[in-house]
Design a protein around this motif. Structure first.
Motif: not given
Ligand code: ATP
Ligand code: MG
Length: 265
Positions: A3-9, A34-44, A195-202
């Motif tokens: 994985y890699s950590k890209n743009e600041l959200l 957070i970007v992962r190959p082959d996954v729409n990886q959002g942030q939690v 969605h890749e940019l979906n970001t959940l803050v719990i």
């Protein structure tokens, strides 16, 4: 895990809040895409702290609902100061309208979404979510006729349908039984990979359930002899090998971490 950590959200800088005494002190954290190959990886992300520490106040600041005494909250790829209404919020006292059915609540949520869907397409999307998260037979009911867990899921779906990528949740697991907690966790994980940019803050005092679905956790606590809560620890669950695993609660290393954190909050 690749994985890699890209743009600041999201960037929170120097946030403090006082009423008659100091509640929050110098809160700083950053959330990256957070970007992962082959996954729409959002942030939690979870912000964990004990009752009364100031979590709901921080929730309101992150949502732009109250202004901090000092500091800034910036959101989005363009990193603009947060504006009330642009962040999805799932408050503990749910914000569904009681005089509208679940279906109509969900339709209302889509009113401002900047898309070109017609009514039929909107209903198709509502039905799709309702099917997926066990609400299909409840769409015609009013919020008062739902169980706590059903209302919680309807409220989360409502926020997803508004199209907000950034969704804040205050104590999403409280008042739910074990089965409902699992359902809500599945729903949150589902949203985080829509969605890749979906970001959940719990925001929660529930260490185990929050850590189980997060990629990053911030511990909110008071430091010795200092007033106000601040972030005392950051847990990178990806680096610890504990992220993105639906069965993580059974893992021994995870359980040890949970009991360590419980002692620190
Ligand atoms: N409007 C206000 N004026 C003065 N003090 C306030 C106000 N709102 C909250 N507080 C105080 O701020 C502190 C933090 O409250 P907050 O609701 O953020 O706690 P919390 O961590 O969310 O607790 P819980 O887990 O019980 O929900 C509490 O001591 C509370 O009494
Ligand atoms: Mg609270």
């Amino acid at each position: 895990m690749k994985y890699s950590k890209n743009e600041l959200l999201i960037e929170v800088q120097g946030v403090s809040l006082s009423y008659d005494k100091q509640i929050l002190r110098d809160i700083n954290f950053r959330i990256h895409n957070i970007v992962r190959p082959d996954v729409n990886q959002g942030q939690v992300i979870s912000l964990i702290g004990r009752s009364g520490i100031g979590k709901t106040q921080l929730f309101k600041i992150l949502a732009g609902l109250i202004q901090p005494g000092s500091g800034t909250v910036k959101v989005g790829l363009d990193q603009h100061p947060v504006v009330a209404g642009e962040v999805g919020i799932v408050a503990q006292n749910y914000i569904l309208f009681n005089h509208r059915t679940v279906h109509d609540n969900l339709r209302l949520a889509m009113k401002h979404s900047s898309n070109t869907q017609n009514d039929k397409e909107k209903d198709a999307l509502i039905n799709e979510y309702a099917e997926k998260f066990d609400l299909a037979e409840h769409l015609k009911k009013y919020p008062m006729q739902l169980s706590g867990g059903q209302r919680q899921r309807a409220s989360i779906i409502q926020q997803v349908l508004t199209g907000n990528r950034f969704i804040l949740l205050d104590e999403p697991f409280s008042g739910l039984d074990a089965l409902m907690i699992d359902r809500v966790m599945e729903l949150l994980l589902g949203i985080s990979t829509l969605h890749e940019l979906n970001t959940l803050v719990i925001i929660s005092h529930d260490v185990e359930n929050s850590l189980a679905i997060s990629d990053t956790a911030f511990i909110l606590a008071r430091e010795k002899d200092k007033e106000g809560a601040t972030i005392t620890e950051t847990l990178d669950l990806i680096e610890l090998g504990l992220a993105w695993n639906p069965n993580i609660r059974e893992n021994q290393v995870f359980q040890t971490l949970v009991s360590q954190i419980k002692h620190k909050i």
